[in-house]
Design a protein around this motif. Structure first.
Motif, mmCIF file in Angstrom:
data_model
loop_
_atom_site.group_PDB
_atom_site.id
_atom_site.type_symbol
_atom_site.label_atom_id
_atom_site.label_comp_id
_atom_site.label_asym_id
_atom_site.label_seq_id
_atom_site.Cartn_x
_atom_site.Cartn_y
_atom_site.Cartn_z
ATOM 1 N N TRP A 174 1.119 -1.431 0.115
ATOM 2 C CA TRP A 174 -0.059 0.197 0.044
ATOM 3 C C TRP A 174 0.965 1.125 -0.748
ATOM 4 O O TRP A 174 1.417 1.301 0.555
ATOM 5 N N TYR A 175 0.898 2.007 -0.799
ATOM 6 C CA TYR A 175 1.550 3.505 -0.996
ATOM 7 C C TYR A 175 0.726 4.553 -0.940
ATOM 8 O O TYR A 175 -0.793 4.530 -1.345
ATOM 9 N N GLN A 176 1.142 6.276 -0.771
ATOM 10 C CA GLN A 176 0.289 6.709 -0.324
ATOM 11 C C GLN A 176 0.544 8.270 -1.037
ATOM 12 O O GLN A 176 2.189 8.317 -1.369
ATOM 13 N N GLN A 177 -0.250 8.596 -2.220
ATOM 14 C CA GLN A 177 0.642 9.779 -2.984
ATOM 15 C C GLN A 177 -0.091 10.775 -2.835
ATOM 16 O O GLN A 177 -1.188 10.690 -3.163
ATOM 17 N N ILE A 178 0.647 12.101 -1.902
ATOM 18 C CA ILE A 178 -0.033 12.974 -1.826
ATOM 19 C C ILE A 178 0.432 13.826 -3.257
ATOM 20 O O ILE A 178 0.971 13.604 -3.670
ATOM 21 N N LEU A 179 -0.335 14.707 -3.665
ATOM 22 C CA LEU A 179 -0.702 15.682 -4.634
ATOM 23 C C LEU A 179 0.826 16.411 -4.745
ATOM 24 O O LEU A 179 1.587 16.599 -3.622
ATOM 25 N N GLY A 180 1.535 16.332 -6.063
ATOM 26 C CA GLY A 180 2.750 16.129 -6.344
ATOM 27 C C GLY A 180 3.570 15.862 -5.868
ATOM 28 O O GLY A 180 4.818 16.635 -5.975
ATOM 29 N N GLN A 181 3.418 14.950 -5.202
ATOM 30 C CA GLN A 181 4.684 13.770 -4.590
ATOM 31 C C GLN A 181 4.894 12.157 -5.040
ATOM 32 O O GLN A 181 3.581 12.668 -5.502
ATOM 33 N N GLY A 182 5.426 11.654 -4.573
ATOM 34 C CA GLY A 182 6.025 10.167 -5.566
ATOM 35 C C GLY A 182 5.457 9.846 -4.253
ATOM 36 O O GLY A 182 4.569 9.870 -2.983
ATOM 37 N N PRO A 183 4.891 8.471 -5.085
ATOM 38 C CA PRO A 183 4.565 7.196 -3.805
ATOM 39 C C PRO A 183 4.713 6.930 -2.948
ATOM 40 O O PRO A 183 6.758 6.614 -2.776
ATOM 41 N N LYS A 184 4.304 6.515 -1.352
ATOM 42 C CA LYS A 184 5.756 7.030 0.381
ATOM 43 C C LYS A 184 4.835 5.388 0.014
ATOM 44 O O LYS A 184 3.732 5.034 0.623
ATOM 45 N N LEU A 185 5.697 3.932 0.588
ATOM 46 C CA LEU A 185 4.935 3.323 0.882
ATOM 47 C C LEU A 185 4.426 3.144 2.218
ATOM 48 O O LEU A 185 4.716 4.092 3.101
ATOM 49 N N LEU A 186 3.621 2.994 2.599
ATOM 50 C CA LEU A 186 2.645 2.697 3.861
ATOM 51 C C LEU A 186 2.841 1.534 5.163
ATOM 52 O O LEU A 186 3.347 1.109 6.028
ATOM 53 N N ILE A 187 3.164 0.538 3.813
ATOM 54 C CA ILE A 187 3.178 -0.991 4.449
ATOM 55 C C ILE A 187 2.717 -2.323 3.051
ATOM 56 O O ILE A 187 2.662 -2.104 2.544
ATOM 57 N N GLN A 188 4.180 -3.029 3.683
ATOM 58 C CA GLN A 188 4.676 -4.455 2.315
ATOM 59 C C GLN A 188 3.933 -5.912 3.127
ATOM 60 O O GLN A 188 4.809 -5.424 4.041
ATOM 61 N N PRO A 218 0.990 5.623 10.029
ATOM 62 C CA PRO A 218 0.859 5.815 11.165
ATOM 63 C C PRO A 218 -0.450 5.184 12.098
ATOM 64 O O PRO A 218 -1.234 5.153 11.885
ATOM 65 N N LYS A 219 0.590 3.958 12.912
ATOM 66 C CA LYS A 219 -0.236 3.109 13.100
ATOM 67 C C LYS A 219 -1.403 3.549 14.239
ATOM 68 O O LYS A 219 -2.330 2.833 14.758
ATOM 69 N N ASP A 220 -1.199 5.161 14.759
ATOM 70 C CA ASP A 220 -2.341 5.455 15.158
ATOM 71 C C ASP A 220 -3.644 5.501 14.793
ATOM 72 O O ASP A 220 -4.696 5.846 14.855
ATOM 73 N N LEU A 222 -7.089 -1.441 3.189
ATOM 74 C CA LEU A 222 -6.575 -0.325 4.857
ATOM 75 C C LEU A 222 -7.349 0.369 4.749
ATOM 76 O O LEU A 222 -8.629 0.370 4.623
ATOM 77 N N LYS A 223 -7.687 0.570 6.250
ATOM 78 C CA LYS A 223 -8.122 1.262 6.872
ATOM 79 C C LYS A 223 -7.784 2.599 7.405
ATOM 80 O O LYS A 223 -7.054 2.249 8.598
ATOM 81 N N ILE A 224 -8.711 3.804 7.714
ATOM 82 C CA ILE A 224 -7.926 5.187 8.083
ATOM 83 C C ILE A 224 -9.323 5.475 9.075
ATOM 84 O O ILE A 224 -10.020 5.701 8.973
ATOM 85 N N GLN A 225 -9.004 5.529 11.231
ATOM 86 C CA GLN A 225 -9.804 5.861 11.858
ATOM 87 C C GLN A 225 -8.799 6.338 12.732
ATOM 88 O O GLN A 225 -8.222 5.823 13.567
ATOM 89 N N PRO A 226 -9.180 7.820 12.989
ATOM 90 C CA PRO A 226 -9.712 8.990 12.411
ATOM 91 C C PRO A 226 -9.292 9.519 11.317
ATOM 92 O O PRO A 226 -8.420 9.553 11.375
ATOM 93 N N ALA A 227 -9.866 9.731 10.188
ATOM 94 C CA ALA A 227 -9.130 10.436 9.108
ATOM 95 C C ALA A 227 -8.623 11.614 9.209
ATOM 96 O O ALA A 227 -9.116 12.650 9.850
ATOM 97 N N LYS A 228 -7.654 12.548 9.069
ATOM 98 C CA LYS A 228 -7.243 13.317 9.028
ATOM 99 C C LYS A 228 -7.431 14.421 8.050
ATOM 100 O O LYS A 228 -7.271 13.860 6.599
ATOM 101 N N LEU A 229 -7.727 15.580 7.751
ATOM 102 C CA LEU A 229 -7.349 16.817 6.357
ATOM 103 C C LEU A 229 -6.448 16.512 5.898
ATOM 104 O O LEU A 229 -6.202 16.254 4.670
ATOM 105 N N GLU A 230 -5.234 15.615 6.232
ATOM 106 C CA GLU A 230 -3.579 15.578 5.907
ATOM 107 C C GLU A 230 -3.881 13.585 4.999
ATOM 108 O O GLU A 230 -2.797 13.995 4.410
ATOM 109 N N ASP A 231 -4.643 13.498 5.725
ATOM 110 C CA ASP A 231 -5.099 12.210 4.559
ATOM 111 C C ASP A 231 -5.006 12.497 2.920
ATOM 112 O O ASP A 231 -5.448 11.158 2.613
ATOM 113 N N SER A 232 -6.060 13.263 2.410
ATOM 114 C CA SER A 232 -6.380 13.566 1.370
ATOM 115 C C SER A 232 -5.266 13.299 0.611
ATOM 116 O O SER A 232 -3.767 13.220 0.450
#
Lengths: 114, 117
Positions: free
Chosen positions: B34-48, B61-63, B77-87
């Motif tokens: 699972w990768y996270q790609q924020i606008l204008g950035q490259g993909p960042k590995l979250l978990i393998q 971010p395990k919290d 992949l779950k996010i709980q609770p979501a924050k603005l920066e998770d977009s």
């Protein structure tokens, strides 16, 4: 800490000419490098790779050059075609234990004009 | 050959809400990312994952983020609770495991675009 850098956010090249996309890295543990291409609304697709034991790898119109002393690699596309217009990501890998972890650059948007 | 399938394609939620993404890798691919790609950035590995075991989750971010790959096939992949920066766009990728070779040639899905308002 940006370990893989693509300093040119965008590049415009005429059809038929050469496109050169550049990438710099800082981590000397990186030993495997890849280029991915990404079209809008799609995931990245693998394009070409190179191991640190080589300085050049060629696949059709695409060639990747690696300069380890400068920690620099480049992707050459010759001749450029309109279908090559996409975002290109450079990625690097260092084997840690049994896993390999890819670190991506921020991408370069290539536009090939007619 | 079917590619990596992801759903949903888009998701809009408000901050503090929960969201889940689903991924079905290419058949036979043992490794899932699972990768996270924020606008204008490259993909960042979250978990393998390797089969159903976690290989690397150092940047997850395990919290608030959790992921599982039950039975070693599809993953959520779950996010709980979501924050603005998770977009971001959340990309799933898979790769085959070949003994003695590097498996960095990843096959990506089209991603889920998450907007947190």
């Amino acid at each position: 800490d940006q370990q893989v850098k693509q300093n040119s956010p965008s590049l415009s090249v005429q059809e038929g000419r050469i496109s050169i996309l550049n990438c710099d890295y800082t981590n000397s543990m990186f030993d495997y490098f890849l280029w991915y291409k990404k079209y809008p609304a799609e995931g990245p697709t693998f394009l070409i790779s190179i191991s640190s034991i080589k300085d050049k790898n060629e696949d059709g119109r695409f060639t990747v050059f690696l300069n380890k002393s400068a920690k620099h690699l480049s992707l050459h596309i010759v001749p450029s075609q309109p279908g090559d217009s996409a975002v290109y990501f450079c990625a690097a890998s260092a084997k840690t234990g049994t896993a390999s972890k890819l670190t991506f650059g921020t991408g370069t948007r290539l536009q090939v004009t007619l | 050959e079917a590619g990596v399938a992801q759903s949903p394609r888009y998701k809009i939620i408000e901050k503090r809400q929960s969201v889940a993404f689903w991924c079905n890798p290419i058949s036979g691919h043992a490794t899932l990312y699972w990768y996270q790609q924020i606008l204008g950035q490259g993909p960042k590995l979250l978990i393998q994952f390797q089969n159903n075991g976690v290989v690397d989750d150092s940047q997850l971010p395990k919290d608030r983020f959790s992921a599982e790959r039950l039975k070693g096939v599809d993953s959520t992949l779950k996010i709980q609770p979501a924050k603005l920066e998770d977009s971001a766009v959340y990309l799933c990728a898979s790769s085959p495991r070949r003994t003695g070779t590097r498996n960095e040639k990843l096959f990506f899905g089209s991603g889920t675009q998450l907007s947190v308002l």
